[in-house]
Design a protein around this motif. Structure first.
Motif, mmCIF file in Angstrom:
data_model
loop_
_atom_site.group_PDB
_atom_site.id
_atom_site.type_symbol
_atom_site.label_atom_id
_atom_site.label_comp_id
_atom_site.label_asym_id
_atom_site.label_seq_id
_atom_site.Cartn_x
_atom_site.Cartn_y
_atom_site.Cartn_z
ATOM 1 N N LYS A 137 5.734 12.902 -8.376
ATOM 2 C CA LYS A 137 7.099 13.190 -7.942
ATOM 3 C C LYS A 137 8.092 12.202 -8.526
ATOM 4 O O LYS A 137 9.209 12.552 -8.877
ATOM 5 C CB LYS A 137 7.190 13.159 -6.414
ATOM 6 C CG LYS A 137 6.546 14.356 -5.733
ATOM 7 C CD LYS A 137 7.329 15.607 -6.018
ATOM 8 C CE LYS A 137 6.698 16.824 -5.367
ATOM 9 N NZ LYS A 137 7.403 18.071 -5.724
ATOM 10 N N GLU A 138 7.698 10.938 -8.613
ATOM 11 C CA GLU A 138 8.666 9.919 -8.991
ATOM 12 C C GLU A 138 8.722 9.634 -10.484
ATOM 13 O O GLU A 138 9.783 9.362 -11.025
ATOM 14 C CB GLU A 138 8.363 8.603 -8.252
ATOM 15 C CG GLU A 138 8.575 8.682 -6.773
ATOM 16 C CD GLU A 138 8.563 7.309 -6.145
ATOM 17 O OE1 GLU A 138 8.705 6.328 -6.867
ATOM 18 O OE2 GLU A 138 8.417 7.232 -4.924
ATOM 19 N N LYS A 188 18.012 1.761 -0.495
ATOM 20 C CA LYS A 188 17.811 2.936 0.354
ATOM 21 C C LYS A 188 16.498 3.645 0.010
ATOM 22 O O LYS A 188 15.770 4.102 0.889
ATOM 23 C CB LYS A 188 18.975 3.920 0.191
ATOM 24 C CG LYS A 188 20.274 3.468 0.828
ATOM 25 C CD LYS A 188 21.351 4.523 0.628
ATOM 26 C CE LYS A 188 22.647 4.128 1.321
ATOM 27 N NZ LYS A 188 23.701 5.162 1.175
ATOM 28 N N MET A 189 16.207 3.712 -1.293
ATOM 29 C CA MET A 189 14.985 4.381 -1.723
ATOM 30 C C MET A 189 13.751 3.641 -1.228
ATOM 31 O O MET A 189 12.776 4.249 -0.777
ATOM 32 C CB MET A 189 14.969 4.486 -3.244
ATOM 33 C CG MET A 189 16.002 5.448 -3.809
ATOM 34 S SD MET A 189 16.223 5.252 -5.580
ATOM 35 C CE MET A 189 14.601 5.650 -6.179
ATOM 36 N N GLU A 240 0.520 -3.280 8.045
ATOM 37 C CA GLU A 240 1.251 -4.216 7.210
ATOM 38 C C GLU A 240 0.817 -4.098 5.741
ATOM 39 O O GLU A 240 1.643 -4.213 4.832
ATOM 40 C CB GLU A 240 1.057 -5.651 7.704
ATOM 41 C CG GLU A 240 1.750 -5.961 9.021
ATOM 42 C CD GLU A 240 1.065 -5.347 10.242
ATOM 43 O OE1 GLU A 240 -0.084 -4.875 10.108
ATOM 44 O OE2 GLU A 240 1.682 -5.345 11.323
ATOM 45 N N SER A 241 -0.476 -3.864 5.542
ATOM 46 C CA SER A 241 -0.976 -3.677 4.175
ATOM 47 C C SER A 241 -0.329 -2.451 3.532
ATOM 48 O O SER A 241 0.093 -2.491 2.371
ATOM 49 C CB SER A 241 -2.498 -3.519 4.179
ATOM 50 O OG SER A 241 -3.128 -4.689 4.639
ATOM 51 N N ALA A 242 -0.248 -1.364 4.302
ATOM 52 C CA ALA A 242 0.353 -0.135 3.784
ATOM 53 C C ALA A 242 1.819 -0.349 3.419
ATOM 54 O O ALA A 242 2.286 0.092 2.362
ATOM 55 C CB ALA A 242 0.227 0.984 4.813
ATOM 56 N N GLU A 243 2.544 -1.033 4.286
ATOM 57 C CA GLU A 243 3.961 -1.292 4.018
ATOM 58 C C GLU A 243 4.141 -2.132 2.767
ATOM 59 O O GLU A 243 5.032 -1.861 1.944
ATOM 60 C CB GLU A 243 4.596 -1.977 5.224
ATOM 61 C CG GLU A 243 4.730 -1.075 6.438
ATOM 62 C CD GLU A 243 5.176 -1.812 7.685
ATOM 63 O OE1 GLU A 243 5.534 -1.147 8.668
ATOM 64 O OE2 GLU A 243 5.173 -3.071 7.683
ATOM 65 N N MET A 244 3.303 -3.152 2.605
ATOM 66 C CA MET A 244 3.399 -4.010 1.422
ATOM 67 C C MET A 244 3.040 -3.249 0.153
ATOM 68 O O MET A 244 3.691 -3.409 -0.887
ATOM 69 C CB MET A 244 2.476 -5.222 1.589
ATOM 70 C CG MET A 244 2.948 -6.213 2.637
ATOM 71 S SD MET A 244 1.772 -7.587 2.875
ATOM 72 C CE MET A 244 1.817 -8.343 1.260
ATOM 73 N N ILE A 245 2.027 -2.402 0.225
ATOM 74 C CA ILE A 245 1.595 -1.639 -0.946
ATOM 75 C C ILE A 245 2.684 -0.680 -1.404
ATOM 76 O O ILE A 245 2.994 -0.585 -2.602
ATOM 77 C CB ILE A 245 0.297 -0.868 -0.620
ATOM 78 C CG1 ILE A 245 -0.868 -1.857 -0.500
ATOM 79 C CG2 ILE A 245 -0.006 0.185 -1.687
ATOM 80 C CD1 ILE A 245 -2.130 -1.253 0.077
ATOM 81 N N VAL A 246 3.295 0.031 -0.462
ATOM 82 C CA VAL A 246 4.354 0.988 -0.811
ATOM 83 C C VAL A 246 5.594 0.249 -1.316
ATOM 84 O O VAL A 246 6.198 0.636 -2.318
ATOM 85 C CB VAL A 246 4.711 1.875 0.397
ATOM 86 C CG1 VAL A 246 5.907 2.762 0.079
ATOM 87 C CG2 VAL A 246 3.516 2.736 0.797
ATOM 88 N N ALA A 247 5.974 -0.823 -0.623
ATOM 89 C CA ALA A 247 7.151 -1.585 -1.030
ATOM 90 C C ALA A 247 6.954 -2.174 -2.420
ATOM 91 O O ALA A 247 7.870 -2.155 -3.267
ATOM 92 C CB ALA A 247 7.441 -2.690 -0.028
ATOM 93 N N MET A 248 5.769 -2.700 -2.698
ATOM 94 C CA MET A 248 5.487 -3.300 -3.996
ATOM 95 C C MET A 248 5.608 -2.278 -5.113
ATOM 96 O O MET A 248 6.199 -2.545 -6.169
ATOM 97 C CB MET A 248 4.083 -3.910 -3.998
ATOM 98 C CG MET A 248 3.795 -4.764 -5.217
ATOM 99 S SD MET A 248 2.061 -5.318 -5.277
ATOM 100 C CE MET A 248 1.920 -6.152 -3.692
ATOM 101 N N LEU A 249 5.042 -1.085 -4.893
ATOM 102 C CA LEU A 249 5.099 -0.048 -5.920
ATOM 103 C C LEU A 249 6.540 0.376 -6.182
ATOM 104 O O LEU A 249 6.972 0.491 -7.332
ATOM 105 C CB LEU A 249 4.269 1.162 -5.488
ATOM 106 C CG LEU A 249 4.246 2.329 -6.470
ATOM 107 C CD1 LEU A 249 3.605 1.918 -7.787
ATOM 108 C CD2 LEU A 249 3.498 3.524 -5.879
ATOM 109 N N THR A 250 7.294 0.605 -5.117
ATOM 110 C CA THR A 250 8.680 1.039 -5.266
ATOM 111 C C THR A 250 9.516 -0.031 -5.967
ATOM 112 O O THR A 250 10.310 0.267 -6.866
ATOM 113 C CB THR A 250 9.288 1.346 -3.885
ATOM 114 O OG1 THR A 250 8.454 2.278 -3.203
ATOM 115 C CG2 THR A 250 10.681 1.947 -4.025
#
Length: 207
Positions: free
Chosen positions: A93-94, A117-118, A150-160
């Motif tokens: 998608k991205e 925001k993204m 917390e791991s999930a949040e860090m993984i998604v934030a890092m990728l974005t």
């Protein structure tokens, strides 16, 4: 039944955001209305301002990622396959269709507010799914993390953040190298075998 007025507005805004001629910060409600073929007053019935429209477009795009994930989840036989299904939905998608997808178009624009925001939207929508997958892997013993949420949040934030062109301008080759390093980081953080996340930089040819 015809297309809803809200979708008409969001489709119009998304089309303008993906245009190579207009940065999202230069788009106006009047432009969105004209492109949609409706009156400006109709837009204000549903949205207070352009920022609300942009927020809705971003959220809709990430929600489409979630729908794609659930449409394909029946093909996932284990935790790693579920992670692969989720990440491939995000990457497809991205990052695979720059000319049509609003998320990659916004990534390429020089607008810190939009990019913030993204990231917030991605964490809000994608992280709960990844949290559930990591918790399942923890129970199975295939993944090791003391804090799935917390791991999930860090993984998604890092990728974005990593793939955001405003912070880290890069070409296709540089992006591929980042994804390789990111895959190694995930293996270390989640204590998984080497190669577990190689799918991040080797997408299937038929995607």
């Amino acid at each position: 039944m015809g297309e809803s007025k809200i979708n008409i507005i969001l489709n119009s805004a998304e089309e303008l955001m993906c245009s190579t001629n207009e940065a999202s910060k230069n788009i106006t409600v009047e432009m969105i209305a004209k492109n949609a073929g409706i009156g400006k007053g109709s837009i204000y019935y549903y949205f207070r301002n352009k920022d609300e429209i942009v927020d809705a477009v971003i959220e809709r795009s990430y929600s489409a990622t979630v729908r794609e994930y659930f449409n394909n989840i029946n093909t996932a036989s284990n935790t790693f396959e579920k992670i692969k299904t989720l990440f491939r939905s995000i990457l497809k998608k991205e990052f695979r269709d720059k000319s049509k997808n609003v998320i990659i178009s916004l990534h390429l624009q020089d607008d810190i507010i939009i990019h913030h925001k993204m990231m917030i939207t991605a964490i809000k929508i994608i992280s709960p799914l990844l949290t559930a997958i990591l918790a399942e892997g923890q129970s199975e013993g295939s993944i090791h993390t003391e804090a799935p949420k917390e791991s999930a949040e860090m993984i998604v934030a890092m990728l974005t953040f990593l793939l955001d062109n405003t912070f880290f301008p890069s070409d296709k080759e540089s992006t591929a190298r980042k994804l390789r390093l990111y895959a190694r980081i995930l293996e270390t953080c989640l204590d998984t075998p080497q190669g577990s996340f190689d799918f991040l930089f080797t997408p299937p040819e038929n995607d």
